[in-house]
Design a protein around this motif. Sequence first.
Motif, PDB file in Angstrom:
ATOM      1  N   PRO A   1       0.829  -1.205   0.000  1.00  0.00           N
ATOM      2  CA  PRO A   1       0.000   0.000   0.000  1.00  0.00           C
ATOM      3  C   PRO A   1       0.868   1.261   0.000  1.00  0.00           C
ATOM      4  N   LYS A   2       0.348   2.315  -0.601  1.00  0.00           N
ATOM      5  CA  LYS A   2       1.077   3.589  -0.629  1.00  0.00           C
ATOM      6  C   LYS A   2       0.933   4.299   0.708  1.00  0.00           C
ATOM      7  N   GLU A   3       2.045   4.867   1.173  1.00  0.00           N
ATOM      8  CA  GLU A   3       2.062   5.664   2.396  1.00  0.00           C
ATOM      9  C   GLU A   3       2.767   6.982   2.112  1.00  0.00           C
ATOM     10  N   TRP A   4       2.650   7.916   3.036  1.00  0.00           N
ATOM     11  CA  TRP A   4       3.251   9.235   2.871  1.00  0.00           C
ATOM     12  C   TRP A   4       4.572   9.302   3.631  1.00  0.00           C
ATOM     13  N   PHE A   5       5.601   9.840   2.958  1.00  0.00           N
ATOM     14  CA  PHE A   5       6.916   9.991   3.561  1.00  0.00           C
ATOM     15  C   PHE A   5       7.434  11.417   3.331  1.00  0.00           C
ATOM     16  N   ILE A   6       8.304  11.848   4.229  1.00  0.00           N
ATOM     17  CA  ILE A   6       8.914  13.168   4.109  1.00  0.00           C
ATOM     18  C   ILE A   6      10.326  13.005   3.570  1.00  0.00           C
ATOM     19  N   LEU A   7      10.667  13.808   2.558  1.00  0.00           N
ATOM     20  CA  LEU A   7      11.995  13.760   1.961  1.00  0.00           C
ATOM     21  C   LEU A   7      12.747  15.050   2.244  1.00  0.00           C
ATOM     22  N   LYS A   8      13.990  14.914   2.638  1.00  0.00           N
ATOM     23  CA  LYS A   8      14.866  16.072   2.814  1.00  0.00           C
ATOM     24  C   LYS A   8      15.454  16.442   1.458  1.00  0.00           C
ATOM     25  N   VAL A   9      15.274  17.702   1.053  1.00  0.00           N
ATOM     26  CA  VAL A   9      15.784  18.151  -0.246  1.00  0.00           C
ATOM     27  C   VAL A   9      16.558  19.455  -0.057  1.00  0.00           C
ATOM     28  N   GLN A  10      17.191  19.900  -1.141  1.00  0.00           N
ATOM     29  CA  GLN A  10      17.945  21.143  -1.083  1.00  0.00           C
ATOM     30  C   GLN A  10      16.986  22.319  -0.906  1.00  0.00           C
ATOM     31  N   THR A  11      17.307  23.189   0.040  1.00  0.00           N
ATOM     32  CA  THR A  11      16.466  24.351   0.312  1.00  0.00           C
ATOM     33  C   THR A  11      16.433  25.275  -0.891  1.00  0.00           C
ATOM     34  N   ASN A  12      15.256  25.855  -1.123  1.00  0.00           N
ATOM     35  CA  ASN A  12      14.997  26.766  -2.246  1.00  0.00           C
ATOM     36  C   ASN A  12      14.977  26.055  -3.600  1.00  0.00           C
ATOM     37  N   ARG A  13      15.035  24.723  -3.580  1.00  0.00           N
ATOM     38  CA  ARG A  13      14.945  23.959  -4.827  1.00  0.00           C
ATOM     39  C   ARG A  13      13.826  22.914  -4.747  1.00  0.00           C
ATOM     40  N   GLU A  14      12.902  23.132  -3.823  1.00  0.00           N
ATOM     41  CA  GLU A  14      11.860  22.135  -3.596  1.00  0.00           C
ATOM     42  C   GLU A  14      11.049  21.849  -4.866  1.00  0.00           C
ATOM     43  N   ASP A  15      10.629  22.897  -5.579  1.00  0.00           N
ATOM     44  CA  ASP A  15       9.819  22.695  -6.787  1.00  0.00           C
ATOM     45  C   ASP A  15      10.632  22.031  -7.894  1.00  0.00           C
ATOM     46  N   THR A  16      11.896  22.443  -8.027  1.00  0.00           N
ATOM     47  CA  THR A  16      12.759  21.856  -9.055  1.00  0.00           C
ATOM     48  C   THR A  16      12.999  20.377  -8.790  1.00  0.00           C
ATOM     49  N   VAL A  17      13.254  20.032  -7.525  1.00  0.00           N
ATOM     50  CA  VAL A  17      13.491  18.628  -7.161  1.00  0.00           C
ATOM     51  C   VAL A  17      12.227  17.803  -7.398  1.00  0.00           C
ATOM     52  N   ARG A  18      11.075  18.377  -7.078  1.00  0.00           N
ATOM     53  CA  ARG A  18       9.810  17.668  -7.309  1.00  0.00           C
ATOM     54  C   ARG A  18       9.638  17.344  -8.787  1.00  0.00           C
ATOM     55  N   GLU A  19       9.903  18.317  -9.658  1.00  0.00           N
ATOM     56  CA  GLU A  19       9.767  18.084 -11.096  1.00  0.00           C
ATOM     57  C   GLU A  19      10.769  17.024 -11.580  1.00  0.00           C
ATOM     58  N   ALA A  20      11.985  17.064 -11.034  1.00  0.00           N
ATOM     59  CA  ALA A  20      12.998  16.072 -11.422  1.00  0.00           C
ATOM     60  C   ALA A  20      12.570  14.672 -11.014  1.00  0.00           C
ATOM     61  N   LEU A  21      11.999  14.536  -9.827  1.00  0.00           N
ATOM     62  CA  LEU A  21      11.544  13.228  -9.362  1.00  0.00           C
ATOM     63  C   LEU A  21      10.398  12.719 -10.231  1.00  0.00           C
ATOM     64  N   LEU A  22       9.469  13.591 -10.592  1.00  0.00           N
ATOM     65  CA  LEU A  22       8.358  13.191 -11.456  1.00  0.00           C
ATOM     66  C   LEU A  22       8.875  12.700 -12.813  1.00  0.00           C
ATOM     67  N   ARG A  23       9.887  13.378 -13.356  1.00  0.00           N
ATOM     68  CA  ARG A  23      10.446  12.955 -14.641  1.00  0.00           C
ATOM     69  C   ARG A  23      11.102  11.583 -14.536  1.00  0.00           C
ATOM     70  N   ARG A  24      11.867  11.361 -13.457  1.00  0.00           N
ATOM     71  CA  ARG A  24      12.548  10.082 -13.284  1.00  0.00           C
ATOM     72  C   ARG A  24      11.539   8.933 -13.120  1.00  0.00           C
ATOM     73  N   ILE A  25      10.449   9.198 -12.421  1.00  0.00           N
ATOM     74  CA  ILE A  25       9.411   8.175 -12.245  1.00  0.00           C
ATOM     75  C   ILE A  25       8.806   7.803 -13.598  1.00  0.00           C
ATOM     76  N   LYS A  26       8.545   8.820 -14.429  1.00  0.00           N
ATOM     77  CA  LYS A  26       7.950   8.568 -15.741  1.00  0.00           C
ATOM     78  C   LYS A  26       8.917   7.816 -16.650  1.00  0.00           C
ATOM     79  N   ILE A  27      10.184   8.232 -16.648  1.00  0.00           N
ATOM     80  CA  ILE A  27      11.186   7.574 -17.494  1.00  0.00           C
ATOM     81  C   ILE A  27      11.357   6.114 -17.095  1.00  0.00           C
TER      82      ILE A  27
END
Length: 252
Positions: A75-101
């Motif tokens: 089952p899917k659960e919610w997790f918190i990820l530590k990312v680079q500050t001020n790059r939250e939106d950029t990291v989110r988009e990068a993760l979405l691309r990697r998931i799709k690829i």
Amino acid sequence: MAVDPENPSNLEENPPQADSLPESGEEVGSTAQPAEDGRASREPREVKSAKPKTETVSGSGSGKGEPVVGDEIPPKEWFILKVQTNREDTVREALLRRIKIAGMEQYFGEIIVPVEKVTEFKGGRKKVLRRKLYPGYIVVQMSLTEDAWFLVRETPGIGDFTGAIGRPTPMLPHEVGRILAKAAEEKAQEAPRLKIGCNVGDRVKINDGPFATFEGEVSAIDEANGRVTVVISIFGRSTPVVLEYWQVEQIA
């Protein structure tokens, strides 16, 4: 351990050690045999180990999440990820691309940068700003498998999951509810796109205001603010006037 009846304090000075006790669920194959000196033998006991587990699904909020090994999708659960500050939106988009690829969309749900809208007044002007609730963090809904875990951790800009070392901790239900409520609130506050019943170049008639009954041609449309610019003739000269979209109607 042999106890000297004449010296009962011997038991208090040498209590049984925790590591000498069988683990819960262990099946002991043989019992300790007395040694020649009268003490219990410390030789290892034969223990029947349990069958190795091939899957471990973390319970929500249990704090004992482990990547699942096997073909079954947990089952899917919610997790918190530590990312680079001020790059939250950029990291989110990068993760979405990697998931799709990688073709792993079935292992992931929503990926959110938690934000809230705040109103500020600067220079006498009102501004609505988006402020991050947790700078340096994003939240992801996912099935915690080894492949999914590896994909997330190898995404540039992502540090690690929050939780004990090597064991990502799922978010508690009330934490998830608070973040999802903020996301829903932000979407509800977004102004709906206005439907303006004319296009640039259309001939329109003004129905309201000081230029009522005038006719002209639409030269520009401001959808964000719901305004249209109409060029009308005043004293024989072409004059652009800015009107609310509802002040004009298209001439059939």
